[in-house]
Scaffold this active site. Structure first.
Site, mmCIF file in Angstrom:
data_model
loop_
_atom_site.group_PDB
_atom_site.id
_atom_site.type_symbol
_atom_site.label_atom_id
_atom_site.label_comp_id
_atom_site.label_asym_id
_atom_site.label_seq_id
_atom_site.Cartn_x
_atom_site.Cartn_y
_atom_site.Cartn_z
ATOM 1 C CB THR A 1 7.026 -1.918 3.511
ATOM 2 O OG1 THR A 1 8.310 -1.414 3.135
ATOM 3 C CG2 THR A 1 6.199 -2.151 2.262
ATOM 4 C CB VAL A 2 1.652 -0.145 4.936
ATOM 5 C CG1 VAL A 2 0.260 -0.589 5.358
ATOM 6 C CG2 VAL A 2 2.272 0.734 6.010
ATOM 7 C CG ASP B 1 5.766 12.419 11.140
ATOM 8 O OD1 ASP B 1 5.961 13.560 10.679
ATOM 9 O OD2 ASP B 1 6.043 11.398 10.512
ATOM 10 C CG LEU C 1 -2.010 -1.068 1.283
ATOM 11 C CD1 LEU C 1 -2.705 -1.040 2.640
ATOM 12 C CD2 LEU C 1 -3.023 -0.839 0.173
ATOM 13 N N GLY C 2 2.018 1.186 0.625
ATOM 14 C CA GLY C 2 2.897 2.349 0.694
ATOM 15 C C GLY C 2 4.193 2.003 1.384
ATOM 16 C CE LYS D 1 4.344 1.953 10.575
ATOM 17 N NZ LYS D 1 3.957 3.080 11.460
ATOM 18 N N GLY E 1 7.557 3.839 3.548
ATOM 19 C CA GLY E 1 8.080 5.004 4.248
ATOM 20 C C GLY E 1 9.508 4.789 4.662
ATOM 21 N N GLY E 2 10.050 5.747 5.395
ATOM 22 C CA GLY E 2 11.434 5.639 5.816
ATOM 23 C C GLY E 2 11.665 4.514 6.796
ATOM 24 C CD GLN E 3 12.544 4.790 10.606
ATOM 25 O OE1 GLN E 3 12.972 3.724 11.027
ATOM 26 N NE2 GLN E 3 13.341 5.802 10.282
#
Length: 743
Positions: free
Chosen positions: A428-429, A538, A421-422, A443, A424-426
């Site tokens: 993956t989803v 954030d 789905l997406g 996640k 990020g820096g930390q």
């Protein structure tokens, strides 16, 4: 594999004269008649050298250059179209690793020009999943600009006593780049070119800085263990040496076979090809990739026979035509054959029994080893601590669940890349579906943190129960890095919806005001209504998801912290997203609830203006949306930057009320900012006034259309009286005001 090996051994032992071992069949990796190696590196098709029939278009041409850099090899491969050295090619993953230059700033004789390596129109992009944008230096802000608009960046800070020369001696080998001396951030998707800019970090965001380094570099995602079995940090294990001595670092390009190549891909029993959109966001299918059904070293699905299985050991026909004369010889031969048959059957039967026993032992041993391993991982990930929290009643067992790894692997098709789905820096989803039909988001973190912090975060999220906060369903502790399972939110995030609008689903003024109110209410709940105050840390439009009814859901609590009631701030390293970060945080390194208020203020300005928080194409004073908005407020020209749809649909008084509220949220002095409770009440008041005003307009239009002989003055007077009880000049409605408006 073990079973097949044992069967081959038994055949060889029981029938030694009937078996002839055939030579192993090597899979082809290049086209027939084409060179398949340059120096130390195999060159698989669609890459190739020399003749144009050996590679799939000019972008895939490899030039084998003379070099003396490598021991025992006189040649090294280069991508001729780009002019960079290739260090590895993986056709199954669709990646090619290259040596990529390091950008230096204020390093005197070693200063480098801004990178402008364009991959536009090529089948290559810089990989978001394998690379990071890494910056090393003291008190700097680094930007990565893509195609003149897309950007990311990070902040690196140092203590006053730190020696800049020592920073240059730092090695990336065991560095996690968390914002001190070194920072990192993810690359944007579909990145085909970029430039780098480094600025000194002062109060005004500019200024002189010492020697600094910026690079796009491959992040090693493998984990290593020392002799005690504990994991070692090794994020950039392929990058050896001090930063100041680095001229090149490894970087990964992803590739696909573009549609315009019109390449006929091989069709085989062991290979399949599928549509991809690696290089372009404008098309659902910008190219194709292929893979082998059986993952084996040296396979290549892009050439005929590249996925075929190695030839098994096959028995050859054998005949022995000895001639005998006389009945005595015939009798001896028959007796010997009978003995041989009995002996062969006995050996075969014994071998089969031995095989079954060994297979059973192997299965039981494997099951025990896997069970012990998962128990070890479960304990190391804080499973016992979490079970203690569950049994103590601190975590509501009815709300959360401990999922098994097998359950989540089945739900996500073994974490298939098509389910992403997406990124990020930390983390993956992945999207998944449980056996009962529940759609979930899993996640999967990339970096292992402190177990106590993970358990505390899990406990925090399990206590949150708010309609505008993404719900945590559970966790899995049977993996190297724990997994978190959330409810699935189908309509993406606010950033995409706001900045990529279409006429079919317009972002109306009423919807923007409702989303702002919902997010403010969720933050008010986290700050004061939860069992213990929670700072999100954030808040940004990409962390605000939209459900099936386009209601706001605050997500991504990866950096959030639960604060004791008697604590007013949290001291921490730089974390968050540039453009949303509280400026006061840079001075004090103390995160408070007012820091979340500042970030929410930026989101509120995004909703009002429809502009992105950072724009490198704008003049210096307008690069930061927050700063540009404050300047417009001070010069009484705020309506110049308000979104056209907002100006068309909203009342000017209401728009000005929201703008004033955003301005107060963006105060440089945190003490002068409102609390999220005050923000929530004020937005609710504006929404009610907006709804009441719209209702009155519709009522007035209805009265005029029916051309009444008399006007209902009594009813109008009562309406005016109720409206007058709310002070339009007040920035914050009282609970009494809200009550009156509700009635």
């Amino acid at each position: 594999m073990i079973l097949k090996f044992l069967i081959h051994v038994i055949i060889l032992v029981t029938c030694p004269i009937h078996v002839n071992v055939s030579a192993q069949h090597h899979r082809p990796i290049a086209k027939p008649g084409c060179d398949s190696r340059c120096g130390y590196l195999p060159i698989p098709y669609p890459f190739g050298m020399k003749g144009s029939e050996c590679y799939a278009g000019k972008w895939f041409e490899i030039e084998c250059r003379n070099t003396s850099r490598y021991r025992n090899y006189n040649h090294a491969p280069y991508l001729k179209s780009i002019g960079v050295e290739v260090t590895s090619i993986d056709v199954e993953e669709g990646t090619v690793t290259i040596n990529h230059p390091v950008y230096r700033s204020n390093c005197r004789i070693k200063d480098s020009q801004p990178l402008n390596q364009s991959l536009e129109g090529s089948p290559f992009v810089y990989s978001q999943g394998y690379n990071k944008f890494v910056v090393v230096g003291c008190n700097i802000i680094a930007f990565l600009q893509s195609n003149g608009s897309e950007a990311s960046g990070c902040v690196s800070i140092c203590d006053d006593h730190d020696n800049v020369d020592d920073i240059g001696k730092m090695e990336l080998l065991n560095t996690d780049c968390n914002g001190k001396y070194c920072c990192e951030t993810s690359l944007p998707l579909y990145l085909n070119e970029y430039t780098t800019e480094i600025k000194g970090l002062k109060e005004n965001g500019t200024g002189h800085h010492e020697c600094s380094y910026a690079m796009v570099v491959k992040q090693d995602r493998n984990s290593y263990q020392d002799y005690t079995g504990d994991p070692l940090k090794s994020y950039y294990s392929l990058t050896h040496g001090a930063v100041k001595d680095l001229d090149m670092v490894p970087a990964v390009l992803e590739w696909e076979i573009l549609n315009n190549l019109d390449l006929k891909l091989p069709a085989g029993h062991h290979s399949h090809c599928y549509d991809t959109n690696v290089t372009s966001s404008r098309y659902k299918r910008s190219g194709r990739r292929c893979s082998c059904e059986v993952d084996a070293y040296g396979s290549n699905p892009y050439v005929a026979g590249g996925c075929s299985q190695p030839a098994n050991l096959r028995p050859n026909a054998y005949s022995n035509s000895d001639s005998y004369s006389g009945s005595h010889h015939w009798y001896i031969e028959r007796t010997n054959r009978t003995k041989s048959i009995i002996k062969g059957v006995s050996i075969s039967f014994g071998s089969v029994v031995l095989l079954l026993v060994l297979w059973r032992v192997f299965k039981v041993t494997k099951k025990i080893v896997v069970k012990k391993y998962r128990e070890k991982i479960f304990k190391r990930n804080g499973g016992l601590l979490l079970e203690q929290r569950l049994s103590s009643g601190e975590v509501n067992v009815d709300k959360v669940k401990l999922f098994s790894l097998k359950e989540l692997e089945k739900a996500t098709d073994n974490f298939n890349t098509n389910r992403v789905l997406g990124k990020g820096g930390q983390a993956t989803v992945y999207k998944g579906m449980l056996i009962d039909g529940t759609i979930i988001a899993v996640k999967k973190f990339k970096v292992q943190g402190k177990i106590e912090e993970f358990i505390n975060e899990f406990v925090i999220l399990s206590q949150i129960n708010h309609r505008n906060v993404v719900k945590l369903l559970g966790s899995c502790l049977e993996t190297e890095i724990p997994l978190l399972v959330y409810e699935f939110i189908p309509n993406g995030n606010l950033f995409e919806y706001l900045h990529e609008q279409n006429e079919d689903l317009p972002m109306t003024w009423d919807m923007r005001l409702r989303i702002a109110t919902e997010v403010a209410g969720a933050l008010f709940y986290l700050h004061s209504a939860a069992s213990q105050p929670i700072y999100h840390k954030d808040i940004k439009s990409t962390n605000i998801l939209l459900d099936e009814k386009y209601r706001a859901k605050v997500a991504d609590f990866g950096t959030s912290r639960m604060i004791s009631i008697d604590v007013t701030h949290l001291t921490t390293v730089v974390q968050g997203t540039f453009g949303y970060l509280d400026p006061e945080f840079f001075q004090t390194s103390q995160f408070t609830e007012k820091s979340d208020v500042y970030s929410f203020g930026v989101v509120l300005v995004e909703l009002l203006t429809g502009q992105k928080p950072i724009s490198l194409l704008c003049p210096e004073e307008a690069k930061s949306l927050a700063s540009h908005f404050i300047i417009c407020m001070e010069e009484n020209r705020v309506f110049d930057i308000i979104d056209e749809r907002v100006m068309k649909e909203g009342q000017k008084d209401d728009i000005m009320e929201v703008a004033n509220l955003a301005s107060r949220c963006l105060e440089l002095n945190g003490k002068r900012r409102p609390t999220m409770k005050e923000v929530t009440l004020e937005l609710e008041g504006i929404r009610r006034l907006e709804g009441k005003s719209n209702a009155e307009e519709r009522h007035n239009e209805l009265v005029r259309s029916e051309d009444y002989q008399s006007w209902p003055w009594d009813e109008y007077s009562s309406t005016s009286e109720i409206r007058s009880t709310f002070d339009l000049n007040s920035r914050t409605p009282t609970l009494e005001d809200v009550h009156i408006l509700t009635v």
